[in-house]
Design a protein around this motif. Structure first.
Motif, PDB file in Angstrom:
ATOM      1  N   TYR A   1      18.530 -55.851  16.692  1.00 29.04           N
ATOM      2  CA  TYR A   1      18.205 -55.127  18.012  1.00 29.04           C
ATOM      3  C   TYR A   1      19.466 -54.024  18.301  1.00 29.04           C
ATOM      4  O   TYR A   1      19.010 -53.145  18.954  1.00 29.04           O
ATOM      5  CB  TYR A   1      18.532 -56.182  18.959  1.00 29.04           C
TER       6      TYR A   1
ATOM      7  N   GLY B   1      18.763 -49.342  17.934  1.00 30.96           N
ATOM      8  CA  GLY B   1      18.977 -48.755  19.226  1.00 30.96           C
ATOM      9  C   GLY B   1      19.342 -47.135  18.913  1.00 30.96           C
ATOM     10  O   GLY B   1      19.680 -46.549  17.928  1.00 30.96           O
ATOM     11  N   ARG B   2      19.349 -46.549  20.062  1.00 32.67           N
ATOM     12  CA  ARG B   2      19.551 -45.005  19.713  1.00 32.67           C
ATOM     13  C   ARG B   2      21.173 -44.778  19.606  1.00 32.67           C
ATOM     14  O   ARG B   2      22.128 -45.650  19.957  1.00 32.67           O
ATOM     15  CB  ARG B   2      19.373 -44.284  21.260  1.00 32.67           C
TER      16      ARG B   2
ATOM     17  N   ALA C   1      23.338 -47.914  21.059  1.00 29.10           N
ATOM     18  CA  ALA C   1      22.786 -48.537  22.161  1.00 29.10           C
ATOM     19  C   ALA C   1      22.903 -50.146  21.938  1.00 29.10           C
ATOM     20  O   ALA C   1      22.476 -50.571  20.840  1.00 29.10           O
ATOM     21  CB  ALA C   1      21.408 -48.246  22.692  1.00 29.10           C
ATOM     22  N   PRO C   2      23.349 -50.891  22.682  1.00 25.92           N
ATOM     23  CA  PRO C   2      23.699 -50.820  24.086  1.00 25.92           C
ATOM     24  C   PRO C   2      25.225 -50.200  24.197  1.00 25.92           C
ATOM     25  O   PRO C   2      25.819 -50.385  25.743  1.00 25.92           O
ATOM     26  CB  PRO C   2      23.237 -51.806  25.002  1.00 25.92           C
TER      27      PRO C   2
ATOM     28  N   SER D   1      20.112 -56.163  25.738  1.00 25.48           N
ATOM     29  CA  SER D   1      20.121 -55.671  27.284  1.00 25.48           C
ATOM     30  C   SER D   1      18.828 -55.043  27.250  1.00 25.48           C
ATOM     31  O   SER D   1      18.208 -54.841  28.558  1.00 25.48           O
ATOM     32  CB  SER D   1      21.613 -55.168  27.503  1.00 25.48           C
ATOM     33  N   SER D   2      18.102 -54.593  26.176  1.00 21.46           N
ATOM     34  CA  SER D   2      16.994 -53.955  26.472  1.00 21.46           C
ATOM     35  C   SER D   2      15.679 -54.833  26.558  1.00 21.46           C
ATOM     36  O   SER D   2      14.456 -54.497  26.822  1.00 21.46           O
ATOM     37  CB  SER D   2      16.575 -52.956  25.124  1.00 21.46           C
ATOM     38  N   LEU D   3      15.857 -56.092  26.482  1.00 23.11           N
ATOM     39  CA  LEU D   3      14.907 -57.260  26.418  1.00 23.11           C
ATOM     40  C   LEU D   3      14.943 -57.797  27.970  1.00 23.11           C
ATOM     41  O   LEU D   3      15.909 -57.890  28.575  1.00 23.11           O
ATOM     42  CB  LEU D   3      15.215 -58.290  25.369  1.00 23.11           C
TER      43      LEU D   3
END
Length: 311
Positions: A69, A73-74, A208-209, A249-251
């Protein structure tokens, strides 16, 4: 029958966001952190070349289950391109293969940046971890082979010329997606501008994050070795850890009680109730008492665990 070996080290879990120093390999950095924290298991989310510095997210224990994950990320890099030479590795480490006395103006540089923004096709460097017929490209390159590496799609969200300290160098910042090679950007800039170029400075500031405020210099961690009491020393090191769940945190998140947490850890689904409960999600994560319990999917009014985490 022999007894299974007990894992060496502590079952410590969480993320340590290392500010990796220049001229220090990613694998070497992970080994150092694992040794310092006496951790059973460790891994990193995205290699940084030895000649690059900056953010290297290191996962310990259960956090290794969340590495994909963070890998997806970016990322943000600050980088310096030196004009006039193209090199085999597209950075300072390689041998010069092309040279030019031409030097681009700031206006000429800015004029091409739009062509490298958005979804673009990029050919990875010859010295890269891309697999060609089952072998790493850098292994083939070290043996003197020139291989055809196919272009692939990468996404550049933002690309900015920060400045030109002198006619020989230019400084940039790029925000990009997974799989982007900044060294390839320097190579391609130089070719298009007719002056050749290579990376002479590279620093990652964001994955990220995680942000710059999360980074811990290696020197700060090594300095704690002077604490003679092991319990006190390990507690001081553990204070730098970020909770495993922060990587997700994106989920979508669901908050559950202790009974539900027990069911999930046993591999059983739980029923979701309440108006605010998510209806459908391919991936989501569940927490209890602020701690990550499971990653799973939501459907039919249930949360079904795919990966569970210790209490």
């Amino acid at each position: 029958m022999s007894k299974p070996r007990k894992p060496k080290g502590r079952p410590v879990s969480g993320w340590l966001i290392l500010d990796k120093p220049f001229d220090f390999g990613s694998t070497e950095a992970v080994a150092k952190i694992k040794w310092l924290l006496k951790a059973q298991k460790a891994g990193h989310a995205g290699t940084l070349d030895p000649l690059a510095s900056g953010m290297l997210p290191i996962a310990l224990g259960d956090a290794t289950k969340t590495v994909p994950y963070v890998m997806d990320g970016r990322k943000i890099y600050e980088f310096t391109v030196s004009w006039g030479e193209e090199r085999t590795t597209d950075d300072l480490e390689g041998e010069v293969t092309q040279s030019s006395d031409t030097r681009p103006s700031a206006e000429a540089i800015r004029a091409i940046l739009g062509e490298y923004t958005g979804v673009i096709q990029q050919i990875p460097p010859q010295f890269s971890a891309i697999k060609i017929a089952g072998e790493r490209a850098y292994d083939l390159a070290r043996e003197g082979e020139v291989v055809e590496i196919p272009s692939r799609e990468v996404e550049i969200h933002r690309l900015t010329l920060i400045g030109c300290p002198d006619e020989n160098t230019a400084e940039f910042e790029v925000e990009c997606g997974k799989g982007t090679y900044v060294r390839a950007l320097a190579r391609d800039f130089g070719r298009q501008l007719g002056c050749y170029g290579h990376i002479s400075g590279l620093r990652r500031t964001f994955v990220a994050p995680f942000g710059e405020d999360d980074m811990v210099p290696l020197a700060d961690l090594v300095a704690l070795e002077k604490i003679e009491d092991e319990t006190e020393r390990l507690a001081a090191l553990d204070a730098f850890l970020i909770d495993t769940g922060e990587a997700l945190s994106s989920l979508p998140q669901i908050v559950i009680n202790d009974d539900q947490a027990h069911r999930l850890r046993m591999g059983n689904p739980i029923i979701l109730r309440g108006r605010d409960a998510p209806v459908e999600a391919d991936e989501a994560y569940a927490t209890a008492r602020g701690k990550l319990v499971a990653i799973g999917e939501i459907g039919g009014g249930e949360f079904r665990p795919k990966r569970v985490f210790g209490g």
